[in-house]
Design a protein around this motif. Structure first.
Motif, short mmCIF file in Angstrom:
data_model
loop_
_atom_site.label_atom_id
_atom_site.label_comp_id
_atom_site.label_asym_id
_atom_site.label_seq_id
_atom_site.Cartn_x
_atom_site.Cartn_y
_atom_site.Cartn_z
N GLU A 11 -38.12 -16.54 1.79
CA GLU A 11 -38.14 -17.02 3.17
C GLU A 11 -37.34 -18.31 3.37
N ARG A 18 -30.30 -18.71 8.38
CA ARG A 18 -30.50 -18.47 9.81
C ARG A 18 -30.14 -19.70 10.63
N ILE A 25 -22.83 -20.10 15.71
CA ILE A 25 -22.63 -19.49 17.03
C ILE A 25 -22.42 -20.58 18.08
N VAL B 4 -42.86 -12.24 7.01
CA VAL B 4 -41.41 -11.99 6.81
C VAL B 4 -40.84 -11.16 7.96
N HIS B 5 -41.58 -10.17 8.39
CA HIS B 5 -41.06 -9.33 9.47
C HIS B 5 -41.15 -10.04 10.81
N THR B 7 -40.90 -13.37 11.32
CA THR B 7 -39.82 -14.37 11.46
C THR B 7 -38.46 -13.68 11.61
N GLN B 8 -38.31 -12.51 11.00
CA GLN B 8 -37.05 -11.77 11.14
C GLN B 8 -36.83 -11.38 12.60
N PHE B 11 -36.15 -14.46 14.68
CA PHE B 11 -34.79 -14.95 14.49
C PHE B 11 -33.78 -14.10 15.25
N ARG B 12 -33.93 -12.78 15.18
CA ARG B 12 -32.96 -11.91 15.87
C ARG B 12 -32.99 -12.15 17.38
N LEU B 14 -33.76 -15.03 18.79
CA LEU B 14 -33.06 -16.31 18.97
C LEU B 14 -31.55 -16.15 18.83
N MET B 15 -31.13 -15.37 17.83
CA MET B 15 -29.70 -15.20 17.59
C MET B 15 -29.04 -14.52 18.79
N PHE B 18 -28.64 -17.09 21.50
CA PHE B 18 -27.54 -18.03 21.23
C PHE B 18 -26.20 -17.34 21.47
N ALA B 19 -26.10 -16.06 21.06
CA ALA B 19 -24.84 -15.34 21.19
C ALA B 19 -24.54 -15.01 22.64
N ARG B 20 -25.59 -14.87 23.46
CA ARG B 20 -25.42 -14.52 24.88
C ARG B 20 -26.21 -15.49 25.75
N THR B 46 -40.14 -19.98 12.37
CA THR B 46 -38.93 -19.27 11.93
C THR B 46 -37.86 -20.23 11.42
N LEU B 47 -37.79 -21.42 12.03
CA LEU B 47 -36.68 -22.33 11.70
C LEU B 47 -37.06 -23.52 10.82
#
Lengths: 281, 190
Positions: A11, A18, A25, B4-5, B7-8, B11-12, B14-15, B18-20, B46-47
């Motif tokens: 993790e 991450r 980005i 784990v799942h 935070t994954q 994160f997605r 959040l990503m 950020f990307a849009r 997550t961060l």
């Protein structure tokens, strides 16, 4: 021994990657340093891309991995095996069916969508490395937007060959600020990064850098007024198998007849076209 | 759901945000602590870890202590912290004072800048903004319950790209929206 975590990395490693991705980005084209963990494959074999993929991937992702346009070559197969063994996710060769595409040296011929993410493996992230060996100095060149070295490299190629001879990894200017190596994709693929629908992430494991081009971002290949940027030309050449001419072609030699022929480099796209042809018959 | 799942997925989300910039993502919840939306804690889980530092715009030391226990992150002053947490009950003057001093990176290492995780209180007077920049096709219209003064100061601090701060905004319904430093906001007068 404890069980292998989901997607191999612990993790804490994922969190660091991450955080670097989010910074990447937010600063398009800027190389964000990261720790780059040891992996069961050697550095220089796609570990940067792999770490990005492992930090991103979830149970519902569908993964496609390509190496030089092929889903079946050694690097692609091994990376796919490693990811599926540690996550159990589905893989595909069809670009349209993937949610996550990791690639070495090509952007697929089928245009990527907004709900897909492309991860590119990067051997050398620094576009100024050929003219300056010191990372200390290249970081300062980026800070000062001092990119005459990148133009000088292209200028020298023009002086020598009357054209730019940079076949792959042709430098681009991202969002009008950072000059970036787009990874060793052919020039043919450079225009696909400009205003892409999909997010594109770059991972350099050996050089410990992560960078990104968000969707709908201006990406311009470096050029001169009198020597504009041109992609590889395949005039009069067609893929022997599919008859396509608007794709990136591989030049091959028939070992029996010695004859030169061309085939589509993106093998999954070629297969799709061939299947369509068979179905139409 | 296993951490784990969880935070994954977080994160997605959040990503994608950020990307849009301007697109709203939905955050899931796993745990909660007093004084924060549970979705804010999802982002922090997550961060955050022992590698980073934070400071919350909060007068009590309790929140700092609890977040340290949850994540192992260090507490540092506003001008040094990697993350700034702005709980919904923070007032505008406090936020402006903090935004004035948070780190924006330097030209050699622009990534050494603060990320601000801001909770948006329930708002009545939402303003419509037009967003432009990388990640946005043409333009995006977004309603934001955020004081124009805060956004004006953000614009000042983000004046010299690549320097600047990135914002993660979370509303009381757990919707999240990101404003990376590249995003330009303009008020749309109706």
């Amino acid at each position: 021994m404890s069980a292998v975590p989901f997607a191999l990395l612990d993790e804490q490693s994922k969190r660091e990657i991450r955080r670097a991705i989010l910074k990447g980005i937010a600063i398009p084209g800027y190389q964000v340093p990261f720790a780059s963990r040891e992996l069961p494959i050697a550095r220089g074999w796609g570990t940067g891309g792999l770490q990005v993929t492992l930090a991103l991937i979830g149970k519902n992702d569908v993964l496609k991995v390509i190496d030089q346009g092929s889903d079946d070559s050694v690097n692609a197969v091994n990376i796919k095996k490693l990811v599926t063994k540690t996550t159990g996710v589905q893989t595909t060769t069809r670009t349209q069916d993937a949610t996550l595409v990791q690639s070495r040296h090509r952007i697929p011929e089928v245009p990527l969508r907004a709900d897909q993410v492309l991860v590119l493996q990067v051997p050398e992230p620094e576009p100024l490395r050929d003219i300056e060996r010191s990372e200390f100095k290249t970081k300062r060149y980026h800070a000062e937007k001092e990119y005459s070295g990148a133009y000088l490299m292209l200028f020298e190629q023009i002086m020598r060959y009357n054209q730019t001879s940079q076949g792959a990894d042709y430098p681009v200017l991202v969002n009008g600020r950072y000059v970036m190596n787009p990874s060793p994709i052919p020039r043919f693929d450079n225009p696909k990064i400009h205003q892409s629908d999909a997010l594109i992430l770059f991972g350099a494991g050996r050089e410990k850098k992560i960078y990104a081009v968000p969707p709908y971002t201006n990406v311009e290949s470096l050029a001169f007024e009198d020597y504009p940027f041109v992609v590889e030309q395949f005039e009069g050449k067609v893929c022997r198998e599919t008859g396509l001419s608007d794709v990136f072609l591989d030049e091959l030699t028939d070992e029996v007849t010695g004859e030169t022929y061309y085939v589509c480099n993106d093998t999954s796209y070629m297969q799709e076209i061939l299947q369509q042809k068979v179905a139409a018959k | 759901m296993e951490t784990v799942h969880f935070t994954q997925l977080t994160f997605r989300t959040l990503m994608d945000c950020f990307a849009r910039p301007g697109s709203k993502g939905t955050l899931q919840t796993l745990h909660s602590i007093d004084g924060l939306y549970p979705q804010t804690l999802s982002v922090l889980m997550t961060l955050f870890d022992g590698e980073i530092s934070f400071q919350a715009v909060d007068d009590s030391k309790r929140l700092h202590q609890e977040l340290r226990q949850w994540t192992g992150a260090k507490v540092k002053d506003y001008h040094e912290a990697d993350f700034i947490i702005v709980p919904a009950n923070a007032n505008k003057e406090q936020i402006l004072k903090v935004l004035e001093v948070v780190k924006i990176g330097n030209l050699i290492d622009p990534q050494q800048s603060a990320t601000i995780v801001m909770e948006l209180p329930q708002q009545s007077n939402e303003v419509v903004y037009q967003l432009t920049g990388p990640g946005i096709l043409h333009k995006e219209l977004v309603e934001l319950g955020l004081s124009p003064d805060i956004l004006a100061l953000r614009a000042i601090r983000n004046r010299e790209f690549p320097l600047g701060v990135d914002l993660i905004l979370i509303d009381e319904n757990g919707k999240v929206l990101a404003l990376p430093r590249t995003t330009k906001l303009e008020e749309v007068k109706s």
